[in-house]
Design an enzyme around this catalytic site. Structure first.
Site, PDB file in Angstrom:
ATOM      1  N   LYS A 294      68.260  28.612  72.018  1.00 32.45           N
ATOM      2  CA  LYS A 294      67.533  27.407  71.534  1.00 32.45           C
ATOM      3  C   LYS A 294      66.316  27.860  70.670  1.00 32.45           C
ATOM      4  O   LYS A 294      66.037  28.839  70.920  1.00 32.45           O
ATOM      5  CB  LYS A 294      66.971  26.557  72.763  1.00 32.45           C
ATOM      6  CG  LYS A 294      66.430  25.306  72.543  1.00 32.45           C
ATOM      7  CD  LYS A 294      65.897  24.667  73.737  1.00 32.45           C
ATOM      8  CE  LYS A 294      65.067  23.317  73.779  1.00 32.45           C
ATOM      9  NZ  LYS A 294      64.648  22.727  74.854  1.00 32.45           N
TER      10      LYS A 294
ATOM     11  N   SER B 229      66.025  18.084  75.431  1.00 31.33           N
ATOM     12  CA  SER B 229      65.867  18.380  74.061  1.00 31.33           C
ATOM     13  C   SER B 229      66.768  19.594  73.830  1.00 31.33           C
ATOM     14  O   SER B 229      66.932  20.007  72.658  1.00 31.33           O
ATOM     15  CB  SER B 229      64.587  18.859  73.963  1.00 31.33           C
ATOM     16  OG  SER B 229      64.195  20.176  74.846  1.00 31.33           O
TER      17      SER B 229
ATOM     18  N   SER C 218      65.596  19.458  80.107  1.00 35.16           N
ATOM     19  CA  SER C 218      66.075  19.497  78.832  1.00 35.16           C
ATOM     20  C   SER C 218      67.254  20.654  79.102  1.00 35.16           C
ATOM     21  O   SER C 218      68.044  20.520  77.847  1.00 35.16           O
ATOM     22  CB  SER C 218      64.993  20.115  78.039  1.00 35.16           C
ATOM     23  OG  SER C 218      64.450  18.966  77.277  1.00 35.16           O
TER      24      SER C 218
END
Ligand code: GLN
Length: 476
Positions: free
Chosen positions: A79, A154, A178
């Site tokens: 990420k 997210s 997330s």
């Protein structure tokens, strides 16, 4: 549902040289070329030649019989809020555009030490603020199960990259859900470790009392294996404690599983409630004791979270001043003009909303009424979990009230977006381990996941039980 290909299965193929790391990297690159234009899982990608030469190097070591980590040579995605030395790290924000960290996050260093090959940095809501990845400053990520739908957020880029088969596994981060919510919406496994299990060094801070790095993978075993690579104490993060992780426990006979009734609200889609009922039934049939439990403070979790997370975010985002990192507004006359201009242009709407909310809730005169109260309420909520775990080993809950929703459906109404986090947030506030297991699909074919939570430190037990849930439903 057919059992997906497993990253940990690949280790045997690699060690017997039935497959090479070069093959695996080439496969990832081919899939990126074929799928990325439609899915948009990545913000930046590593140079293909570099990736192939690293893979060849690992293949050579294996061919020479040198000792390499069993997982060496398997591709992974990271990420974009986790530092990878030399690769641009934006956190999905314009304000960090062009920033290249000169160091690796501890978790990334451990991936490298194990010989995993980082193919790219995945898309995300700006700094982690969001539940659909639509708050990325760069582009939208689409759900591989249905390209008209959000992948969740997210860590939507990581979830989509795994679900699309571009990589077998990826690192995500979970502040209030997330990792788990996008895992559920994309139909992959995701795990939020006990707070303090994985070092946050090199993870860009959103809400430091909750941020955790964790795995998203095709299967629970893979998630556990990736966790075992990254977990463990780190002198660079004093909240990170020694705690043996990543080994999936044997189930000690039968387990007691509580199903919190407050999580089975009218807000849940029928497919979500049915998933909980089905899993409960299967576990009872195995002899596990599944009982309803009550966690009455659940209704306050969302308010507590959005106050605490915003206060911490407002403080953490103060460092983006146009001087130290990334974007800086050019052609200004004064320092103040540069600072205000950089932040006005550099941050998106949701980041600004959190800064305003967090600054207000912690400002003199309002702090006692909002931030201090939220901290007290968080403690009560954690105590409620502790009491529940005196009577049950694990909790089984929905993770998202709904399956994936249409792109754009909630972007104009932040409250609707926040409400989608209602079941992921309590575990994050309490710092307890929580796993998401894909268990099937709704009538439209959209993935449904369930959540298993355990007491702090019970990560291995949660993973072991998750594997049982996975095997029950996969066999359906
Ligand atoms: N959706 C939640 C938020 O917007 C959680 C995000 C996260 O865990 N980073 O804060």
């Amino acid at each position: 549902m057919t059992r997906p290909p497993s990253a940990t299965g690949l280790r045997f193929q690699l060690s017997s040289r039935a497959v090479s790391s070069r093959d695996l990297v080439q496969e990832s690159l081919t899939k990126i070329d074929r799928l990325e234009a439609r899915i948009g899982a990545f913000i930046s990608r590593a140079d293909p030649e570099d990736l192939l030469s690293t893979a060849s190097h690992i293949d050579d070591l294996r061919a020479k019989g040198e000792e390499v980590h069993p997982l060496a040579g398997i591709p992974v995605a990271v990420k974009d809020n986790i530092a990878v030395r030399g690769m641009e790290m934006t956190c999905g924000s314009r304000i960090l555009e062009g920033y290249r960290p000169p160091y690796d996050a501890t978790a990334v260093g451990r991936l490298r030490d194990a010989g995993l090959i980082i193919v790219g940095k995945t898309n995300m809501d700006e700094f982690g603020f969001g539940s659909s990845t639509e708050n990325s400053a760069f582009h939208t990520t689409r759900n591989p199960a249905n390209l008209d739908m959000v992948p969740g957020g997210s860590s939507g880029g990581s979830a989509a990259a795994v679900a699309a088969g571009i990589v077998p596994w990826a690192l995500g981060t979970d502040t209030g859900g997330s990792i788990r919510q996008p895992a559920a919406l994309c139909g992959v496994a995701g795990f939020r470790p006990t707070f303090g299990s994985v070092s946050r060094y090199g993870l860009v801070s959103y809400a430091s009392s909750m941020d955790q790095i964790g795995p998203l993978a095709k299967s629970v075993d893979d998630a556990a294996a990736l966790l075992s690579v990254i977990a463990g104490p780190d002198p660079r993060d004093s909240t990170c404690f020694p705690h043996h992780l990543g080994q999936v426990d044997q189930i000690p006979g039968t387990l007691r599983v509580g199903v919190p009734q407050e999580y089975l609200s009218d807000a849940c889609q029928p497919a979500v409630t049915k998933a909980i009922a089905d899993v409960s039934e299967h576990l009872s049939a195995l002899g596990w004791k599944v009982t309803p439990v009550s966690l009455p403070l659940t209704e306050y979790a969302l308010s507590i979270y959005y106050i605490i997370a915003s206060v911490e975010a407002a403080s953490n985002l103060a460092r983006y001043d146009g001087v130290k990192y990334g974007y800086s507004l050019p052609d200004t006359d004064t320092w103040e003009e540069m600072l205000i201009g950089t932040r006005t242009k550099g941050f998106g709407d949701e980041a600004k909303r959190r800064i305003i909310l967090g600054t207000f809730a912690s400002s003199a005169g309002y702090q006692d009424q909002y931030y201090a109260r939220a901290c007290n309420a968080r403690e009560l909520l954690s105590a409620e979990f502790r009491r529940a775990f005196e009577n049950v080993d694990l909790l089984l809950t929905p993770i998202s009230p709904t399956t994936a929703w249409r792109l754009g459906e909630k972007t104009t109404d932040p409250i609707q977006m926040y409400l989608s986090d209602v079941f992921s947030i309590p575990a994050a506030l309490a710092g307890i381990p929580a796993s998401v297991i894909p268990v099937g699909a709704d009538a439209e074919g959209l993935p449904v996941g369930v959540q298993l939570c355990g007491p702090p430190g019970a990560d291995s037990l949660v993973l072991a039980a998750s594997r049982v849930v996975e095997s029950l439903t996969v066999a359906e």
